[in-house]
Write a protein that holds these residues in place. Structure first.
Motif, PDB file in Angstrom:
ATOM      1  N   GLY A  25       0.788  -1.216   0.000  1.00  0.00           N
ATOM      2  CA  GLY A  25       0.000   0.000   0.000  1.00  0.00           C
ATOM      3  C   GLY A  25       0.820   1.265   0.000  1.00  0.00           C
ATOM      4  N   ILE A  26       0.109   2.382   0.194  1.00  0.00           N
ATOM      5  CA  ILE A  26       0.708   3.712   0.273  1.00  0.00           C
ATOM      6  C   ILE A  26      -0.045   4.487   1.354  1.00  0.00           C
ATOM      7  CG2 ILE A  26       1.205   5.862  -0.961  1.00  0.00           C
ATOM      8  CD1 ILE A  26       1.156   4.290  -3.567  1.00  0.00           C
ATOM      9  N   PRO A  27       0.655   5.045   2.336  1.00  0.00           N
ATOM     10  CA  PRO A  27      -0.034   5.812   3.375  1.00  0.00           C
ATOM     11  C   PRO A  27      -0.381   7.216   2.903  1.00  0.00           C
ATOM     12  CG  PRO A  27       2.312   5.792   3.811  1.00  0.00           C
ATOM     13  CD  PRO A  27       2.102   4.918   2.604  1.00  0.00           C
ATOM     14  N   GLY A  28      -1.407   7.780   3.505  1.00  0.00           N
ATOM     15  CA  GLY A  28      -1.796   9.161   3.253  1.00  0.00           C
ATOM     16  C   GLY A  28      -2.467   9.702   4.499  1.00  0.00           C
ATOM     17  N   VAL A  29      -2.795  10.968   4.488  1.00  0.00           N
ATOM     18  CA  VAL A  29      -3.374  11.559   5.696  1.00  0.00           C
ATOM     19  C   VAL A  29      -4.712  10.921   6.058  1.00  0.00           C
ATOM     20  CG1 VAL A  29      -2.195  13.771   5.482  1.00  0.00           C
ATOM     21  CG2 VAL A  29      -4.385  13.443   4.321  1.00  0.00           C
ATOM     22  N   HIS A  30      -5.411  10.368   5.065  1.00  0.00           N
ATOM     23  CA  HIS A  30      -6.716   9.781   5.355  1.00  0.00           C
ATOM     24  C   HIS A  30      -6.631   8.368   5.931  1.00  0.00           C
ATOM     25  CE1 HIS A  30      -9.672  12.441   2.820  1.00  0.00           C
ATOM     26  NE2 HIS A  30      -8.978  13.132   3.709  1.00  0.00           N
ATOM     27  N   ASN A  31      -5.595   7.650   5.611  1.00  0.00           N
ATOM     28  CA  ASN A  31      -5.519   6.265   6.093  1.00  0.00           C
ATOM     29  C   ASN A  31      -4.338   6.029   7.027  1.00  0.00           C
ATOM     30  OD1 ASN A  31      -3.351   6.238   4.310  1.00  0.00           O
ATOM     31  ND2 ASN A  31      -3.858   4.259   3.392  1.00  0.00           N
ATOM     32  N   GLN A  32      -3.729   7.105   7.520  1.00  0.00           N
ATOM     33  CA  GLN A  32      -2.522   6.936   8.324  1.00  0.00           C
ATOM     34  C   GLN A  32      -2.783   6.155   9.607  1.00  0.00           C
ATOM     35  OE1 GLN A  32      -1.311  11.004   8.880  1.00  0.00           O
ATOM     36  NE2 GLN A  32      -2.721  11.377  10.579  1.00  0.00           N
ATOM     37  N   GLU A  33      -4.005   6.195  10.138  1.00  0.00           N
ATOM     38  CA  GLU A  33      -4.290   5.417  11.347  1.00  0.00           C
ATOM     39  C   GLU A  33      -4.150   3.922  11.100  1.00  0.00           C
ATOM     40  OE1 GLU A  33      -4.606   6.076  14.426  1.00  0.00           O
ATOM     41  OE2 GLU A  33      -4.648   8.261  14.288  1.00  0.00           O
ATOM     42  N   MET A  34      -4.361   3.472   9.878  1.00  0.00           N
ATOM     43  CA  MET A  34      -4.185   2.061   9.560  1.00  0.00           C
ATOM     44  C   MET A  34      -2.712   1.662   9.654  1.00  0.00           C
ATOM     45  SD  MET A  34      -6.907   2.238   6.414  1.00  0.00           S
ATOM     46  CE  MET A  34      -6.346   0.797   5.528  1.00  0.00           C
ATOM     47  N   TYR A  35      -1.836   2.652   9.558  1.00  0.00           N
ATOM     48  CA  TYR A  35      -0.397   2.381   9.617  1.00  0.00           C
ATOM     49  C   TYR A  35       0.134   2.390  11.051  1.00  0.00           C
ATOM     50  CZ  TYR A  35       0.038   2.288   4.616  1.00  0.00           C
ATOM     51  OH  TYR A  35      -0.079   1.897   3.297  1.00  0.00           O
ATOM     52  N   ARG A  36      -0.658   2.858  11.991  1.00  0.00           N
ATOM     53  CA  ARG A  36      -0.212   2.917  13.384  1.00  0.00           C
ATOM     54  C   ARG A  36       0.103   1.521  13.917  1.00  0.00           C
ATOM     55  NH1 ARG A  36      -0.977   6.817  17.301  1.00  0.00           N
ATOM     56  NH2 ARG A  36      -2.510   7.938  16.040  1.00  0.00           N
ATOM     57  N   GLY A  37      -0.652   0.514  13.470  1.00  0.00           N
ATOM     58  CA  GLY A  37      -0.504  -0.809  14.063  1.00  0.00           C
ATOM     59  C   GLY A  37       0.287  -1.807  13.259  1.00  0.00           C
ATOM     60  N   ILE A  38       0.786  -1.419  12.070  1.00  0.00           N
ATOM     61  CA  ILE A  38       1.430  -2.408  11.201  1.00  0.00           C
ATOM     62  C   ILE A  38       2.689  -2.992  11.829  1.00  0.00           C
ATOM     63  CG2 ILE A  38       2.685  -2.689   9.027  1.00  0.00           C
ATOM     64  CD1 ILE A  38       0.645  -0.969   7.662  1.00  0.00           C
ATOM     65  N   GLU A  39       3.630  -2.129  12.215  1.00  0.00           N
ATOM     66  CA  GLU A  39       4.879  -2.634  12.796  1.00  0.00           C
ATOM     67  C   GLU A  39       4.632  -3.287  14.142  1.00  0.00           C
ATOM     68  OE1 GLU A  39       8.102   0.078  12.916  1.00  0.00           O
ATOM     69  OE2 GLU A  39       7.959   0.642  10.804  1.00  0.00           O
ATOM     70  N   GLU A  40       3.757  -2.694  14.934  1.00  0.00           N
ATOM     71  CA  GLU A  40       3.448  -3.244  16.253  1.00  0.00           C
ATOM     72  C   GLU A  40       2.873  -4.655  16.127  1.00  0.00           C
ATOM     73  OE1 GLU A  40       1.465  -1.126  19.997  1.00  0.00           O
ATOM     74  OE2 GLU A  40      -0.023  -1.781  18.532  1.00  0.00           O
ATOM     75  N   ALA A  41       2.089  -4.883  15.082  1.00  0.00           N
ATOM     76  CA  ALA A  41       1.497  -6.203  14.875  1.00  0.00           C
ATOM     77  C   ALA A  41       2.482  -7.199  14.275  1.00  0.00           C
ATOM     78  CB  ALA A  41       0.274  -6.087  13.971  1.00  0.00           C
ATOM     79  N   GLY A  42       3.621  -6.719  13.781  1.00  0.00           N
ATOM     80  CA  GLY A  42       4.603  -7.620  13.188  1.00  0.00           C
ATOM     81  C   GLY A  42       4.326  -7.947  11.741  1.00  0.00           C
ATOM     82  N   ILE A  43       3.668  -7.035  11.039  1.00  0.00           N
ATOM     83  CA  ILE A  43       3.363  -7.218   9.619  1.00  0.00           C
ATOM     84  C   ILE A  43       4.379  -6.465   8.780  1.00  0.00           C
ATOM     85  CG2 ILE A  43       1.688  -6.683   7.794  1.00  0.00           C
ATOM     86  CD1 ILE A  43      -0.536  -7.143   9.784  1.00  0.00           C
ATOM     87  N   THR A  44       4.821  -7.069   7.695  1.00  0.00           N
ATOM     88  CA  THR A  44       5.702  -6.396   6.741  1.00  0.00           C
ATOM     89  C   THR A  44       4.865  -5.549   5.798  1.00  0.00           C
ATOM     90  OG1 THR A  44       7.332  -8.185   6.802  1.00  0.00           O
ATOM     91  CG2 THR A  44       7.349  -6.747   4.863  1.00  0.00           C
TER      92      THR A  44
END
Length: 553
Positions: A25-44
């Protein structure tokens, strides 16, 4: 107390719990909250250069891994950009889950960033379903629904959009767990289509009848599509079924590799050859297994079989299109073929099989004629395909694009295993191969993956080469440059249309690849091309292998 996080972060944790390891994917100001948990969850997370690239990567990853390909995109243009890959995934039955943000309200306010009139409805035109989740519980339920359906019915892409305010709001983690569905429960019922009605029947009764018809036939014929892949795995029933029935075979392009390469009665992936219709008309028992028989398989109205053929497919829409006199089994192909093998073992000792109307000489005669036709249609390209086939490592997974090199290869390159050649069938989008191969290489670390693309198709998604460099993927990208839209030019000439707008200025592709940090090679002979391909599989990053028609000599 259960731990709370913003819903955007909880989504990543839930996906990880459900077995998702990679998100494109690609982060943006509208979906940045979806990126808050990616590394914490252990997802690449794999950062694409364009949402279209992210979608094709998710597609390629899903095809290679058998797991859903997941993509995160922003509201509006982000979703629009990934709709082309979604349409391709729908056409090719690929499990892709696209999760996007959306505006909280669009009816009373205009002029918002990324605003669309109806984003959800737009996405629904290219996927199985598109839904808006207006609460944490709805989000979790829809994610589970998508993942369950991927394993329980025909796999097609899904889209879930979540309002920005919901992504930002605190939410408890999902509390329920739905285990993966048992794949053996897929399509556990049978129907036979009679004139004017569909009625239930006993599975073994129907399979017994089919076994007897095949054993009594002089010229039985199987057509295997991509839905038959599971039946061709090690120990699968297809070799035994063919040996006992003495049936000839065709495969669709998606079914290549399902039939053993040493089966002497294989017509190959030649359904689109016009005179294959005569073979179907001459066959006295035709069985279509896991194939839609779509326009892109046949390029004619029907295969040419007589009424009374048998269709095995999990999709009722496919069965509904059959002739009223045909037999239709809504059932998983592997299960039907396994039962058919058992039925043969029961009935064959008590029956004398008629003398076969097929022979290796008949099949070889057709295949040699078709090869000559293909060579006349696209002179010399067969030699390039043969040279590539002979130099790639065993088990190479190939992603091809809309290019004459791939069109030729699909007809003449027999695959020794299923699910190892992926092409944008149906929807037919340009630019698929490079990003899809990146997704496939991510899923197949340590295993050989190759892309095959034309010069014009490469323009569509060339930026994704940077992703392959970042990830250090040993990915050969074979670029066929005939300096034009060659297939379109040929079609326009056949239609007596002046072939305008088919030539575009190309860059120096090798220098372009090197500017991205990739390696490049421009072999002048087929031997040099083979050496470049073999070296590319062992490189520490992608290699663009640039070839032109001059390589044929």
């Amino acid at each position: 107390m259960p731990q709370t996080r913003p819903l955007g972060a909880q989504i990543s944790h839930m996906l990880k719990d459900r077995g998702v390891d990679v998100i494109f994917g690609i982060p943006g100001v509208h979906n940045q909250e979806m990126y808050r948990g990616i590394e914490e969850a252990g997802i690449t997370h794999v950062l694409a250069r364009h949402e279209q690239g992210a979608g094709f990567m998710a597609d390629g990853y899903a095809r290679a891994s058998g797991k859903p390909g997941v993509a995160y995109v922003i509201t509006g243009p982000g979703l629009c950009n990934i709709m082309t890959p979604m349409g391709q995934a729908y056409s090719d039955s690929v499990p892709m889950l696209v999760i996007s943000s959306c505006l909280d309200e669009v009816a009373a306010t205009r002029g918002q960033l990324h605003q669309m009139k109806d984003q959800r409805a737009a996405a629904e035109t290219v996927c199985d379903w598109s839904e808006e989740a207006r609460s944490a519980e709805a989000t979790y339920a829809l994610i589970d629904r998508a993942l369950i359906e991927f394993g329980a019915k025909r796999t097609r892409p899904k889209h879930i959009q979540v309002p920005i305010a919901q992504l930002e709001a605190q939410a408890e983690a999902v509390t329920r767990w739905r285990p993966d569905p048992d794949p053996d429960h897929k399509g556990k019922f049978v129907v036979t289509r009679l004139p004017g009605a569909i009625t239930s029947g006993a599975p073994m009764d129907m399979v017994d009848l089919l076994a007897l018809r095949l054993l009594q036939a002089e010229r039985p014929l199987f057509v295997f599509g991509g839905g038959a892949r599971r039946a061709s795995h090690s120990g699968g029933p297809i070799p035994s079924v063919l040996a006992m029935s003495k049936a000839a075979t065709f495969t669709s392009y998606a079914g290549r590799g399902v039939v053993p390469v040493d089966w002497e009665l294989s017509f190959g992936a030649a359904l689109a050859r016009p005179d294959s219709a005569a073979i179907f008309e001459a066959s006295d028992c035709v069985v279509f297994v896991g194939t839609d028989l779509a326009e892109v398989d046949l390029w004619r109205a029907s295969a040419g079989q007589r009424p009374g053929a048998t269709h095995v497919n999990i999709d009722p829409e496919v069965l509904a299109a059959a002739h009223p006199a045909d037999f239709c089994l809504q059932y998983d192909a592997a299960d039907v073929l396994t039962k058919l093998r058992a039925a043969f073992e029961k009935h064959a000792p008590n029956m004398k099989k008629p003398k076969s109307g097929w022979s290796a000489e008949i099949i070889t005669g057709y295949r040699d004629r078709w090869r000559a036709e293909i060579d006349a249609e696209r002179p010399g390209i067969i030699l390039v395909c043969d040279a590539l086939r002979d130099c790639v490592p065993e088990g190479t997974m190939i992603y091809s694009d809309m290019t004459q090199l791939a069109y030729t290869a699909k007809e003449v390159w027999d695959m020794d295993r299923p699910g190892h050649w992926h092409h944008p069938y149906g929807f037919g989008t340009l630019g698929y191969a490079t990003p899809a191969a990146i997704g496939g290489a991510v899923a197949r670390k340590g295993k050989p993956t190759m892309a095959m693309i034309g010069d014009y198709g490469f323009h569509y998604t060339m930026a994704e080469l940077g992703v392959a460099v970042e990830l250090g993927l040993p990915l050969p990208i074979v670029l066929w440059d005939n300096t034009k839209l060659g297939e379109i030019e040929d079609s326009m000439v056949r239609a007596q249309i002046a072939p305008n707008a088919v030539i575009a200025h190309n860059p120096d592709f090798c220098k372009l690849a090197e500017a991205f940090g990739a390696k490049s090679a421009a072999p002048q002979t087929l031997d040099e091309m083979q050496a470049a391909v073999q070296e590319a599989f062992n490189a520490d990053g992608p290699t663009l292998i640039y070839i032109t028609p001059d390589i044929i000599g």
